[in-house]
Motif scaffolding. Structure first.
Motif, PDB file in Angstrom:
ATOM      1  N   ILE A 212       0.812  -1.225   0.000  1.00 47.98           N
ATOM      2  CA  ILE A 212       0.000   0.000   0.000  1.00 47.98           C
ATOM      3  C   ILE A 212       0.844   1.273   0.000  1.00 47.98           C
ATOM      4  CG2 ILE A 212      -1.977  -1.128   1.074  1.00 47.98           C
ATOM      5  CD1 ILE A 212      -1.093   0.113   3.744  1.00 47.98           C
ATOM      6  N   ARG A 213       2.139   1.172  -0.341  1.00 51.47           N
ATOM      7  CA  ARG A 213       2.971   2.379  -0.415  1.00 51.47           C
ATOM      8  C   ARG A 213       2.440   3.299  -1.535  1.00 51.47           C
ATOM      9  NH1 ARG A 213       5.585  -1.849  -2.845  1.00 51.47           N
ATOM     10  NH2 ARG A 213       6.599  -1.513  -4.879  1.00 51.47           N
ATOM     11  N   SER A 214       2.580   4.595  -1.332  1.00 56.84           N
ATOM     12  CA  SER A 214       2.086   5.557  -2.333  1.00 56.84           C
ATOM     13  C   SER A 214       2.510   6.965  -1.926  1.00 56.84           C
ATOM     14  CB  SER A 214       0.554   5.531  -2.403  1.00 56.84           C
ATOM     15  OG  SER A 214       0.008   6.113  -1.229  1.00 56.84           O
ATOM     16  N   TRP A 215       2.250   7.944  -2.819  1.00 59.97           N
ATOM     17  CA  TRP A 215       2.554   9.334  -2.465  1.00 59.97           C
ATOM     18  C   TRP A 215       1.645   9.817  -1.340  1.00 59.97           C
ATOM     19  CZ3 TRP A 215       0.696  14.531  -4.331  1.00 59.97           C
ATOM     20  CH2 TRP A 215       1.553  15.540  -3.872  1.00 59.97           C
ATOM     21  N   LEU A 216       0.365   9.417  -1.401  1.00 60.45           N
ATOM     22  CA  LEU A 216      -0.527   9.824  -0.307  1.00 60.45           C
ATOM     23  C   LEU A 216      -0.042   9.263   1.023  1.00 60.45           C
ATOM     24  CD1 LEU A 216      -4.127   9.597  -1.822  1.00 60.45           C
ATOM     25  CD2 LEU A 216      -3.016  11.635  -0.901  1.00 60.45           C
ATOM     26  N   LEU A 217       0.514   8.053   0.990  1.00 54.89           N
ATOM     27  CA  LEU A 217       1.032   7.475   2.236  1.00 54.89           C
ATOM     28  C   LEU A 217       2.302   8.205   2.681  1.00 54.89           C
ATOM     29  CD1 LEU A 217       0.549   5.339   4.387  1.00 54.89           C
ATOM     30  CD2 LEU A 217       1.789   3.697   2.979  1.00 54.89           C
ATOM     31  N   GLU A 218       3.089   8.653   1.720  1.00 52.70           N
ATOM     32  CA  GLU A 218       4.245   9.492   2.095  1.00 52.70           C
ATOM     33  C   GLU A 218       3.756  10.788   2.752  1.00 52.70           C
ATOM     34  OE1 GLU A 218       6.813  10.119  -1.291  1.00 52.70           O
ATOM     35  OE2 GLU A 218       6.797   7.986  -1.771  1.00 52.70           O
ATOM     36  N   LEU A 219       2.630  11.320   2.262  1.00 53.57           N
ATOM     37  CA  LEU A 219       2.080  12.535   2.870  1.00 53.57           C
ATOM     38  C   LEU A 219       1.508  12.245   4.260  1.00 53.57           C
ATOM     39  CD1 LEU A 219       0.390  14.176  -0.256  1.00 53.57           C
ATOM     40  CD2 LEU A 219       2.616  14.690   0.759  1.00 53.57           C
ATOM     41  N   CYS A 220       1.007  11.009   4.477  1.00 56.13           N
ATOM     42  CA  CYS A 220       0.599  10.605   5.837  1.00 56.13           C
ATOM     43  C   CYS A 220       1.823  10.625   6.757  1.00 56.13           C
ATOM     44  CB  CYS A 220      -0.007   9.199   5.839  1.00 56.13           C
ATOM     45  SG  CYS A 220      -1.578   9.012   4.983  1.00 56.13           S
ATOM     46  N   GLU A 221       2.908  10.042   6.259  1.00 52.36           N
ATOM     47  CA  GLU A 221       4.149   9.996   7.057  1.00 52.36           C
ATOM     48  C   GLU A 221       4.588  11.421   7.413  1.00 52.36           C
ATOM     49  OE1 GLU A 221       7.187   7.634   5.115  1.00 52.36           O
ATOM     50  OE2 GLU A 221       8.759   8.566   6.313  1.00 52.36           O
ATOM     51  N   GLU A 227       2.991  16.899  12.631  1.00 53.43           N
ATOM     52  CA  GLU A 227       1.893  17.237  13.556  1.00 53.43           C
ATOM     53  C   GLU A 227       1.919  16.386  14.820  1.00 53.43           C
ATOM     54  OE1 GLU A 227       0.084  19.755  12.861  1.00 53.43           O
ATOM     55  OE2 GLU A 227       0.353  20.005  10.703  1.00 53.43           O
ATOM     56  N   GLY A 228       2.646  15.266  14.773  1.00 55.28           N
ATOM     57  CA  GLY A 228       2.623  14.330  15.899  1.00 55.28           C
ATOM     58  C   GLY A 228       1.736  13.146  15.575  1.00 55.28           C
ATOM     59  N   ASP A 230      -0.691  11.938  17.107  1.00 57.64           N
ATOM     60  CA  ASP A 230      -2.129  12.176  17.338  1.00 57.64           C
ATOM     61  C   ASP A 230      -2.661  13.330  16.481  1.00 57.64           C
ATOM     62  OD1 ASP A 230      -0.914  14.340  18.474  1.00 57.64           O
ATOM     63  OD2 ASP A 230      -1.924  14.169  20.422  1.00 57.64           O
ATOM     64  N   LEU A 231      -1.866  13.812  15.549  1.00 57.81           N
ATOM     65  CA  LEU A 231      -2.197  14.926  14.651  1.00 57.81           C
ATOM     66  C   LEU A 231      -2.404  16.254  15.382  1.00 57.81           C
ATOM     67  CD1 LEU A 231      -4.439  13.314  11.866  1.00 57.81           C
ATOM     68  CD2 LEU A 231      -2.032  13.963  11.748  1.00 57.81           C
ATOM     69  N   GLY A 232      -1.993  16.319  16.636  1.00 59.60           N
ATOM     70  CA  GLY A 232      -1.987  17.601  17.354  1.00 59.60           C
ATOM     71  C   GLY A 232      -3.310  18.321  17.312  1.00 59.60           C
ATOM     72  N   ASP A 233      -3.277  19.581  16.869  1.00 59.16           N
ATOM     73  CA  ASP A 233      -4.501  20.395  16.869  1.00 59.16           C
ATOM     74  C   ASP A 233      -5.187  20.421  15.504  1.00 59.16           C
ATOM     75  OD1 ASP A 233      -2.750  21.903  15.423  1.00 59.16           O
ATOM     76  OD2 ASP A 233      -2.923  23.718  16.639  1.00 59.16           O
ATOM     77  N   VAL A 234      -4.856  19.476  14.624  1.00 63.28           N
ATOM     78  CA  VAL A 234      -5.519  19.436  13.309  1.00 63.28           C
ATOM     79  C   VAL A 234      -7.003  19.120  13.521  1.00 63.28           C
ATOM     80  CG1 VAL A 234      -5.628  18.258  11.078  1.00 63.28           C
ATOM     81  CG2 VAL A 234      -3.404  18.721  12.137  1.00 63.28           C
ATOM     82  N   ASP A 235      -7.878  19.938  12.974  1.00 60.38           N
ATOM     83  CA  ASP A 235      -9.324  19.801  13.162  1.00 60.38           C
ATOM     84  C   ASP A 235      -9.871  18.628  12.330  1.00 60.38           C
ATOM     85  OD1 ASP A 235     -11.815  20.375  14.093  1.00 60.38           O
ATOM     86  OD2 ASP A 235     -11.992  22.346  13.137  1.00 60.38           O
ATOM     87  N   ASP A 236     -11.076  18.172  12.672  1.00 61.05           N
ATOM     88  CA  ASP A 236     -11.668  17.063  11.911  1.00 61.05           C
ATOM     89  C   ASP A 236     -12.682  17.582  10.890  1.00 61.05           C
ATOM     90  OD1 ASP A 236     -13.732  17.790  13.574  1.00 61.05           O
ATOM     91  OD2 ASP A 236     -14.303  15.738  14.085  1.00 61.05           O
ATOM     92  N   HIS A 237     -12.374  18.712  10.284  1.00 63.83           N
ATOM     93  CA  HIS A 237     -13.232  19.345   9.279  1.00 63.83           C
ATOM     94  C   HIS A 237     -12.524  19.259   7.934  1.00 63.83           C
ATOM     95  CE1 HIS A 237     -14.631  22.719   6.823  1.00 63.83           C
ATOM     96  NE2 HIS A 237     -15.749  22.692   7.518  1.00 63.83           N
ATOM     97  N   ILE A 238     -13.194  18.693   6.916  1.00 59.08           N
ATOM     98  CA  ILE A 238     -12.563  18.542   5.588  1.00 59.08           C
ATOM     99  C   ILE A 238     -13.291  19.447   4.596  1.00 59.08           C
ATOM    100  CG2 ILE A 238     -11.635  16.897   3.938  1.00 59.08           C
ATOM    101  CD1 ILE A 238     -12.718  14.659   5.798  1.00 59.08           C
TER     102      ILE A 238
END
Ligand SMILES: NC(=O)C1=CN([C@@H]2O[C@H](COP(=O)(O)OP(=O)(O)OC[C@H]3O[C@@H](n4cnc5c(N)ncnc54)[C@H](O)[C@@H]3O)[C@@H](O)[C@H]2O)C=CC1
Ligand SMILES: O=C(CO)[C@H](O)[C@H](O)COP(=O)(O)O
Length: 299
Positions: A212-221, A227-228, A230-238
């Motif tokens: 499942i490697r991919s560019w989107l997964l690199e962006l997850c990394e 952000e940490g 736990d994604l820190g203070d990133v909101d759950d609004h898309i």
């Protein structure tokens, strides 16, 4: 070759820089004077208006639009069209709806290429993937520019007739939504699950050889690193959602089931409401059918 570029934001500026780097000339216009000045600093010839840009291009005009999809494209074409003829080529590299592109191709005095562009700001270094619809001769004519803007000659191709480039890009974005949702669900389970995991380490490990490697997964990394875990203070609004909506609408019209893409779009819409009516009703209905306790807002 000499290329006119209209729209010098995140994406249009990359078109300018890559075309200049490939040794071509660029005439640049944007409603923002700062954007025009910055493009001029990079080596483009500045234009004061759409008409001025057209005048500076002379005969056989080659023009790339990179303005926001919708009214800005129509407004730009309205200004351009008196200056165009059948030997000219206009490329719309934005995320326009494919049906709008078919309409514009029919109305435009020049040959019109609808060009789905993928790669985002990272394309500045890597180049883009370009999905192009419209006349073959115009595609061939623009190939030096597409070679400069795309990752390499395999990073662009003519998909077919008018509209097909933006159609393919629309579906690309539907796939993008579903992939983001799949990664999101997997990482959510890992974050909430049995083990105390470093999600950056998980993503990095997956990115090195996993199926499942991919560019989107690199962006997850990258996101977990910056952000940490736990994604820190990133909101759950898309935000966003237009191209995914179009994909689902088209799938309904073609009677093609796309449950993953639909579900990821629904998650996106759902993320925008803190207080979902449907969930509140379900909460109350469980009392109705089972006398289960109703959770109240102040509890
Ligand atoms: N940002 C991204 O990752 C991607 C964006 N796209 C598409 O590319 C297009 C451009 O996107 P961005 O560069 O991100 O937007 P942006 O907001 O960064 O830049 C748009 C530029 O167009 C200019 N502009 C707006 N109306 C204009 C007009 N009538 N005449 C001249 N200039 C005008 C603005 O001043 C701005 O500089 C959009 O259709 C977008 O959906 C496509 C793929 C990826
Ligand atoms: O085309 C893109 C990437 O491929 C753009 O980033 C687009 O804005 C993504 O769609 P949305 O804003 O709905 O997330």
């Amino acid at each position: 070759m000499q290329l006119g570029v209209i729209g010098l934001g995140r994406m249009g500026r990359i078109v300018v820089d890559r075309v200049l780097d490939a040794g071509h000339e660029v005439v640049a216009f944007d409603l923002s004077e700062e954007a025009v000045a910055a493009a001029a600093d990079a080596g483009a010839e500045p234009a004061e208006s759409v008409a001025d840009l057209a005048d500076r291009l002379g005969d056989d005009k080659r023009i790339w639009l990179m303005v926001p999809a919708g009214d800005a494209v129509d407004a730009t074409l309205d200004d351009l069209d008196p200056h165009l003829d059948a030997d000219d080529v206009v490329v719309d590299g934005g995320n326009s709806h494919f049906e709008a592109s078919v309409r514009r191709a029919e109305a435009c005095s020049a040959a019109y290429l609808d060009c789905g562009t993928s790669g985002g700001p990272a394309g500045a270094e890597l180049g883009f993937s370009l999905m192009i619809g419209g006349p073959q001769w115009a595609y061939d004519e623009m190939t030096p520019v597409f070679d400069a803007v795309a990752t390499n000659p395999d990073g662009h191709d003519r998909m077919g007739e008018a509209g097909s480039g933006h159609y393919v890009k629309m579906v690309h974005n539907g796939v993008e939504y579903a992939l983001m949702q799949a990664y999101g669900e997997g990482f959510e389970l890992l974050a909430e699950g049995r083990y105390d995991l470093d999600l950056e380490a998980v993503a990095r490990t997956w990115n090195n050889g996993a199926v499942i490697r991919s560019w989107l997964l690199e962006l997850c990394e990258e996101a977990f690193r910056e952000e940490g875990t736990d994604l820190g203070d990133v909101d759950d609004h898309i935000a966003g959602g237009s191209t995914g909506t179009w994909t689902v609408q088209e799938a309904l019209e073609q009677e093609v089931p796309v449950p993953l893409i639909y579900q990821s779009l629904a998650e996106r819409f759902g993320s925008r409401a803190d207080d979902r009516f449907s969930r509140r009703l379900a909460n109350r209905l469980r009392y109705g059918f089972g006398r289960h306790e109703v959770a109240r807002k102040d509890e």
